[in-house]
Design a protein around this motif. Structure first.
Motif, PDB file in Angstrom:
ATOM      1  N   ILE A  57      -1.270  10.092  -1.789  1.00 40.15           N
ATOM      2  CA  ILE A  57      -1.894  10.783  -0.647  1.00 40.15           C
ATOM      3  C   ILE A  57      -0.992  11.905  -0.144  1.00 40.15           C
ATOM      4  O   ILE A  57      -1.431  13.039   0.067  1.00 40.15           O
ATOM      5  N   LEU A  58       0.284  11.575   0.019  1.00 35.77           N
ATOM      6  CA  LEU A  58       1.236  12.575   0.509  1.00 35.77           C
ATOM      7  C   LEU A  58       1.289  13.767  -0.424  1.00 35.77           C
ATOM      8  O   LEU A  58       1.321  14.927   0.008  1.00 35.77           O
ATOM      9  N   VAL A  59       1.274  13.470  -1.731  1.00 34.29           N
ATOM     10  CA  VAL A  59       1.318  14.566  -2.707  1.00 34.29           C
ATOM     11  C   VAL A  59       0.048  15.405  -2.596  1.00 34.29           C
ATOM     12  O   VAL A  59       0.093  16.642  -2.602  1.00 34.29           O
TER      13      VAL A  59
ATOM     14  N   TRP B 188       0.838  -1.201   0.000  1.00 40.88           N
ATOM     15  CA  TRP B 188       0.000   0.000   0.000  1.00 40.88           C
ATOM     16  C   TRP B 188       0.875   1.254   0.000  1.00 40.88           C
ATOM     17  O   TRP B 188       0.607   2.235  -0.703  1.00 40.88           O
ATOM     18  N   VAL B 189       1.979   1.197   0.786  1.00 44.48           N
ATOM     19  CA  VAL B 189       2.903   2.344   0.831  1.00 44.48           C
ATOM     20  C   VAL B 189       3.410   2.656  -0.576  1.00 44.48           C
ATOM     21  O   VAL B 189       3.449   3.798  -1.006  1.00 44.48           O
ATOM     22  N   ARG B 190       3.797   1.586  -1.291  1.00 43.50           N
ATOM     23  CA  ARG B 190       4.312   1.750  -2.656  1.00 43.50           C
ATOM     24  C   ARG B 190       3.312   2.433  -3.584  1.00 43.50           C
ATOM     25  O   ARG B 190       3.636   3.328  -4.337  1.00 43.50           O
ATOM     26  N   LYS B 191       2.076   1.861  -3.537  1.00 44.10           N
ATOM     27  CA  LYS B 191       1.077   2.286  -4.531  1.00 44.10           C
ATOM     28  C   LYS B 191       0.246   3.455  -4.035  1.00 44.10           C
ATOM     29  O   LYS B 191      -0.088   4.357  -4.797  1.00 44.10           O
ATOM     30  N   GLY B 192      -0.142   3.396  -2.742  1.00 43.37           N
ATOM     31  CA  GLY B 192      -1.171   4.321  -2.271  1.00 43.37           C
ATOM     32  C   GLY B 192      -0.660   5.525  -1.506  1.00 43.37           C
ATOM     33  O   GLY B 192      -1.281   6.598  -1.533  1.00 43.37           O
ATOM     34  N   LEU B 193       0.479   5.373  -0.805  1.00 41.19           N
ATOM     35  CA  LEU B 193       0.898   6.453   0.093  1.00 41.19           C
ATOM     36  C   LEU B 193       1.364   7.694  -0.652  1.00 41.19           C
ATOM     37  O   LEU B 193       1.003   8.816  -0.298  1.00 41.19           O
ATOM     38  N   LYS B 194       2.133   7.469  -1.675  1.00 43.01           N
ATOM     39  CA  LYS B 194       2.735   8.604  -2.375  1.00 43.01           C
ATOM     40  C   LYS B 194       1.671   9.580  -2.896  1.00 43.01           C
ATOM     41  O   LYS B 194       1.757  10.790  -2.621  1.00 43.01           O
TER      42      LYS B 194
ATOM     43  N   ALA C 110       7.672  12.979  -0.984  1.00 43.82           N
ATOM     44  CA  ALA C 110       6.737  11.859  -0.917  1.00 43.82           C
ATOM     45  C   ALA C 110       7.471  10.570  -1.274  1.00 43.82           C
ATOM     46  O   ALA C 110       7.327   9.536  -0.605  1.00 43.82           O
ATOM     47  N   GLU C 111       8.286  10.651  -2.294  1.00 44.34           N
ATOM     48  CA  GLU C 111       9.048   9.487  -2.751  1.00 44.34           C
ATOM     49  C   GLU C 111       9.971   8.993  -1.631  1.00 44.34           C
ATOM     50  O   GLU C 111      10.014   7.798  -1.331  1.00 44.34           O
ATOM     51  N   ILE C 112      10.642   9.934  -1.001  1.00 42.46           N
ATOM     52  CA  ILE C 112      11.600   9.563   0.052  1.00 42.46           C
ATOM     53  C   ILE C 112      10.866   8.957   1.254  1.00 42.46           C
ATOM     54  O   ILE C 112      11.276   7.924   1.785  1.00 42.46           O
ATOM     55  N   LEU C 113       9.759   9.574   1.641  1.00 40.40           N
ATOM     56  CA  LEU C 113       8.991   9.034   2.771  1.00 40.40           C
ATOM     57  C   LEU C 113       8.514   7.623   2.465  1.00 40.40           C
ATOM     58  O   LEU C 113       8.549   6.733   3.315  1.00 40.40           O
ATOM     59  N   THR C 114       8.075   7.427   1.233  1.00 39.85           N
ATOM     60  CA  THR C 114       7.599   6.107   0.817  1.00 39.85           C
ATOM     61  C   THR C 114       8.700   5.065   0.966  1.00 39.85           C
ATOM     62  O   THR C 114       8.462   3.949   1.408  1.00 39.85           O
TER      63      THR C 114
END
Lengths: 575, 575
Positions: free
Chosen positions: B201-203, B193-199, B212-216
Motif C-alpha cells: 500500500i505504501l509503495v 497485516w503490516v508485514r504482508k499488506g502495508l508495504k 516502505a520497508e522501514i515504516l513497516t
C-alpha cells in the motif's frame, strides 16, 4: 548368512590338516597366554582368575563371529589400564563393586561394538588419527611400566597419572623388600635378554627364525616356573615377597552383570573409549596379518566379533578384551589357519583354570609385573615423535599433546584430547582448501596458477580453481575468499569458479554458492562455473542455483575464457 | 593496530555527511529496538529493563571492535530462548540467581568469543553445517512462537520442549482471559497485516520501497502506543490483563558478574553453544550486508567484536547478545555507514531507559508476545526441508534430526545433535573418498575410469586413482580398498597409486602407505606411485616411505604404464 556368521565360511572346508595346524598354534598361544592373563588382570586391579576367565568365552565368541584367521583376542595391556582407570573411578580396587564395574564395562563396550558393527559405523574409528593412537599407546606403555615398578620393589603405591605414581612411590620407597627386588630385577633381566639375545642364539644353533620367535615368546613361562619354585622352596613369602596366593579353581562363573542405571551411565564414556581404542588396535593387527596371506578382514564384522567377545566376557566373569598384537603374531607364526585355533586356546585356558591354579600359589607378583613391563616397553616408541616432527608439525602437535595429557592427566583425558585435537586440526586444514587463481598459458587451452606460471589474465575476469570438494567445512572459506577477491578488485565484472577437482557440493556449499551469487550480483559481478563434473551438475540441476545464477555454466574453462575475456582478448590480438 | 581496533579505520575519515546518515539510521533502529528489547527480555525470562540494558553498552563495544558497517547487535530471539533454557537449568525464573546466571552466560560467552577471535579459531564455526543451522533456527522459531501463546491467552504455562509447553498450556487453558486474548489477537493480526499488506500500500501511494520497508519495521511501536493507551484508559489491568508494570528508571547498573566456580562450570557448555550459534548467525548477516557495498568483514575480528559486546553486556546488567538480522537490515536500508550508528542507537536506548519507562507501565505483555511471534515466524521455514530433501538425503537427515531433537528435547540437545550429526555424516563421506580404477584410453596418454570408458588394462598391473587428499579420515579406507583389490586378483604384480588429485598426505596416511607397502610386498605385489604433486613429494622425501617403497615413483602415469605393462604391451603391439 556367512556374512554375519563367518564361521560358516571356513567350517565347511575344515579338514584334518587345518585341525593339526590350529591345535599346535593353540597350544603355543595357551602357554604364552597363561602368565599374560594373570598379569593383565593384576594391571586391571582385578583378581588373577578374572584374567583367565577373560581368555575363555571371548575366544569362543570370536571364533564364531570374527573374520580374522589369526587374531588372538583376550586381555591386553592398554585396555587393562583403561579398565583400571574406569572401574577405579566408581569403586574401590579389591571390592566386589570394582569387579562388577569391570563386567559392566565389558558389557557396554560389547554392546557399543556390536551396534557399531551392525550399523556399519566402523568409520567412526577414523576419529583417531595415527599420531594420536601412536602417542596414546606410547604414553599408556610408560604409565603401565611405571605403575608396575611398585610390584618390582614390593611397595604400595597408586595413582593414574605419572606425577601421582611417582609421588606415592617416593612416599613408600622406604618399605622396599629386598628378596622381591631380587626376583623382580632378575626376571626383568632374563625377559629382556630373551627378547634381545635369545633369538639370535637360537637361530645360530640352527632353529628356524619362526621357531626361534615362538620359543622367545613363550619364555615367560620358564620364569614363572622357576620363580614359583624358588619362592616355594625358600619360603620367601614369609620374608615379605608378595605372591599370587590362592586362585579359585574351576570354570568361569556364568551370570549377568549388575544392572544399575547410575553405574551404567557413569561407565558409558569410559566404555566407549575402551571400545574405540580396542577396535582400532585390533583391526590394525588383523589387517597386517591378513595381508600376509592375501586374505581380507571385514571391519564391520570385526566390530561384531569383538562385540560378541566382550559380551561373552561380561557374562562369564571377565573384563574388556580385544585382539592382542604379540599373541596374534605368535598364533600366526605358529601356523593358525582359522579362528578355531582361538577356540582350542580357550579350551587350553579352561584346563588351566580347572587344574593349574593351585600350582600358581607361590608365583611372585613381581614376576607378573616384570612380564607386563617387558611387554609394554615394546609399545613405547618415542622415536616416532622425531619422525612425525620431521614429516608434519600438525601431526606432531597432535601426538605430543596426546602423550603429555595421557601422562599427566590419565588415559581418558588422553584419548579425548587426542580425538579433539585430531578433529580440530583436520577441520582447520579442511576449512582452508587448496585453491588457486589461474590464468591461461599463452596460446594453449591450459590454465595454471598465476603465482607459479607466466599466464595471461584479464582485469575484468578472474578464475578461481578450487582443488577440493565444496562442503560445509570449507563453505565459509569460499564465501570469504570470494568476497576478498571482489573487494580488492573494483574493476572485476566476471568471476569463474573452475570446478575441475570438485567431486561434491553439499547443501551448505550450495547455500554458500547461492549467497555468493546474490552478493556478487549486488556488487555488479557475474558468477560463472566451469568444468563442473557430470554428477555434480546433475545434482545442482535439482536446486535453484542454476536458474538463479547471474552468469553461465561453461563445459570447459577454455570456452569460458574465450567468451568472457573477449574484448580484452581482441585488444591483445591487435597489439 | 587498526586490525584490532577497526574504529581507527573509519573514525579518521568520519565527516558531517556520514554523521547525518548514521544518526538518521540510529533513530529508526532505536524506535524498532525499544519494543524488541523488552520483548526478548520477556522471552529470556528476564525483567524488561534487562533487554534495554543489553541494547546499550554492547552496541558501544561493537562500534569500537566490530568490522561490519551495518550490523546492529543486541538481544535476539534464538539467543534469548537459549538463555532462558540455560539460566532455567540452574535457577528459578524471577529469582536474583536467574538474573545472575544470565550475566554469567554473557560473560563466559564473551570470553569464549574473544579468545576464539584472538586465536583465530573462527573456523570452528564450520562444525555447524548449513542444514543443521537452518533446522535449528526453524525449530527454535516454532518453540519460541508456541512459548508466547500463553501470553496471548493470558494463562500460565512453562516447559522447554514442545510436548511440555503444550501439556502445561492445556492444563491452564481454562483460566484464559478474554480482554488479553482480544488485545493479543488484534495485535497479532495488525502486525501480520503490516508485514504482508502495508508495504504494497505504501509503495502504491508513492513511498520508496526502502521507506516502505522501514515504516513497516517500525510499525510495532504503533501497536505498543495504542495498546498501552487502551489498557490505561479502560483500566484493563484491573480485568486481569497482565501488564509490564513498573520498570526501574535509569542507566544500566555497572558491576561484575558473580564469580561462582560451580555455576560457571555448569553454564560453560550452554555459553559455548550460545557463542557458536550467535557467531554463525551474526557473521552471515554481516557478510550479506558487506557484500552489497563490496565491503568485507574480518571473521576473526568479528569474534572479538561480539565477544567485547557480550563482556560489556555482562558488566552492565544485560544478557547474551549478537547481531540481529531484521534490525541490521533496517540499519543498512536506513543508510547507516559506520558502526557509529550503533553507538547513536545506544544513546537512544539509554534515553529510553532514563525517561521512557514510566510511559510503558500499562503496556500489555500480550503485545510483546505478539511482537515476538510475528518476528520469529519469519525464521520458520519448513519449505527448506523439501528443498534439502531434493538436493541431498544426507543433509536432509541432518536437518530433520536437528529439528525433531530441538522441538522434543530442547535447544541444547538440538545444537549438540546437529553438530554430532553433521560431523558424523562428513566423516562418513570423507572416509569413503572418490577413487577409480583406471586404464589407458587406447593410443593416448590419457587414463580413465575402467567402469565408464573403454580402456586398456593389463592383468598383472592395476592403477588406482584417488581423487582426494589422503588423511587420517580416509587412510583406513585406502588400506581396505587396496587389500580388497589385491585379494580379488591373485595374478596382480604391480599396484600404481595415481596421485594427481592428492594435495596432501598426512602422517596417518603416510603410515597407511607404509603398511600397504609392507603388506603388498609380503603378498608379492610391488607398490608404485605416479603423478605425485611437487609439495607432496617434497614432504614424502622427509619420511622413510621413498626408501622402503617396493616399487618406483613415476612422474607421469603414462611412464608408469609404459614400463610396468611392458610385456603385455608389446604383445598387444604385435597383434
Amino acid at each position: 548368512m556367512t556374512r554375519y556368521l563367518p564361521i560358516l565360511t571356513w567350517a565347511r572346508t575344515y579338514d584334518r590338516g587345518t585341525l593339526t595346524n590350529d591345535v599346535v598354534a593353540a597350544m603355543i598361544v595357551t602357554v604364552m597366554l597363561i602368565p599374560q592373563s594373570l598379569a593383565y588382570a593384576l594391571l586391571a586391579g582385578l583378581p588373577p582368575q578374572v584374567g583367565l576367565y577373560a581368555s575363555i568365552a571371548p575366544l569362543l565368541a570370536y571364533a564364531v563371529f570374527g573374520t580374522s584367521r589369526a587374531l588372538a583376542v583376550g586381555p591386553v595391556a592398554v585396555i587393562s589400564l583403561m579398565t583400571a582407570t574406569a572401574a577405579g573411578g566408581v569403586a574401590v580396587q579389591g571390592s566386589p563393586e570394582y569387579v562388577a564395574a569391570a563386567l559392566i564395562l565389558a558389557l557396554i563396550s560389547g554392546l557399543i561394538l556390536t551396534v557399531m558393527g551392525i550399523l556399519r559405523l566402523g568409520f567412526l574409528a577414523n576419529l583417531l588419527s595415527h599420531p594420536v593412537i601412536a602417542g596414546f599407546i606410547t604414553a599408556s606403555g610408560i604409565l603401565i611400566a611405571v605403575s608396575q615398578l611398585k610390584h618390582i620393589l614390593g611397595i604400595k603405591a597408586s595413582g593414574e597419572t605419572l606425577p601421582e605414581m611417582i609421588r606415592t612411590m617416593s612416599e613408600t620407597i622406604g618399605q622396599a623388600n629386598l628378596p622381591t627386588i631380587a626376583i623382580g630385577v632378575l626376571s626383568l633381566g632374563f625377559l629382556f635378554w630373551v627378547r634381545k639375545g635369545l633369538k639370535p642364539i637360537l637361530v645360530r644353533i640352527g632353529a628356524a627364525t619362526r621357531t626361534a620367535e615362538i620359543l622367545t615368546r613363550t619364555a615367560p613361562v620358564l620364569v614363572v616356573l622357576l620363580s614359583t619354585l624358588t619362592v616355594a622352596v625358600l619360603a620367601l613369602d614369609k620374608h615379605g615377597v608378595p605372591i599370587v596366593g590362592a586362585i579359585p579353581t574351576g570354570l568361569p562363573p556364568i551370570g549377568a552383570p549388575l544392572f544399575d542405571p547410575g553405574l551404567w551411565s557413569a561407565l558409558f564414556v569410559p566404555a566407549l573409549l575402551i571400545s574405540v581404542i580396542g577396535f582400532v588396535e585390533s583391526v590394525s593387527v588383523a589387517q597386517t596379518l591378513a595381508a600376509k596371506r592375501r586374505q581380507r578382514i571385514e571391519p564391520s564384522q570385526e566390530l561384531v566379533g569383538l562385540g560378541a567377545s566382550n559380551i561373552a566376557s561380561a557374562f562369564t566373569g571377565g573384563y574388556p578384551v580385544t585382539g592382542g598384537f604379540a599373541r596374534s603374531v605368535v598364533n600366526f607364526d605358529a601356523g593358525a589357519e582359522t579362528p578355531a585355533a582361538g577356540a582350542y586356546t580357550a579350551i587350553g585356558i579352561a584346563a588351566a583354570a580347572l587344574f593349574l591354579t593351585p600350582a600358581l600359589f607361590f608365583l611372585p607378583v613381581a614376576v607378573l609385573a616384570a612380564t607386563i613391563i617387558v611387554a609394554v616397553l615394546s609399545l613405547v616408541n618415542l622415536s616416532q615423535l622425531r619422525e612425525v616432527w620431521r614429516y608434519s608439525r600438525n601431526d606432531f602437535a597432535a601426538m605430543a599433546s596426546t602423550i603429555l595429557i595421557t601422562l599427566f592427566f590419565g588415559v581418558e583425558a588422553g584419548v579425548v584430547t587426542g580425538v579433539v585435537v585430531s578433529l580440530a586440526l583436520y577441520l582447520w586444514r579442511a576449512s582452508r582448501p587448496h585453491a588457486a587463481i589461474v590464468g591461461r598459458v599463452p596460446r594453449t587451452e591450459h590454465f595454471r596458477n598465476v603465482l607459479r606460471h607466466e599466464v595471461e589474465t584479464v582485469p575484468t575476469l578472474l578464475t578461481l580453481r578450487v582443488d577440493e570438494s565444496l562442503t560445509f567445512v570449507n563453505a565459509r572459506w569460499l564465501e570469504e575468499k570470494v568476497l576478498e577477491i571482489v573487494a580488492e578488485r573494483p574493476e572485476l565484472k566476471h568471476l569463474i569458479l573452475m570446478c575441475s577437482a570438485v567431486n561434491e557440493i553439499d547443501a551448505s556449499a550450495l547455500e554458500s554458492l547461492e549467497a555468493i551469487n546474490h552478493r556478487l550480483s549486488d556488487g555488479g559481478v557475474l558468477l560463472h562455473l566451469s568444468e563442473v563434473k557430470g554428477p555434480v551438475l546433475d545434482r545442482l540441476a535439482r536446486s535453484d542455483l542454476l536458474d538463479e545464477l547471474s552468469g553461465k555454466i561453461f563445459l570447459s574453462q577454455h570456452d569460458a575464457y574465450q567468451e568472457l575475456a573477449a574484448p580484452s582478448f581482441h585488444e591483445g590480438d591487435k597489439r
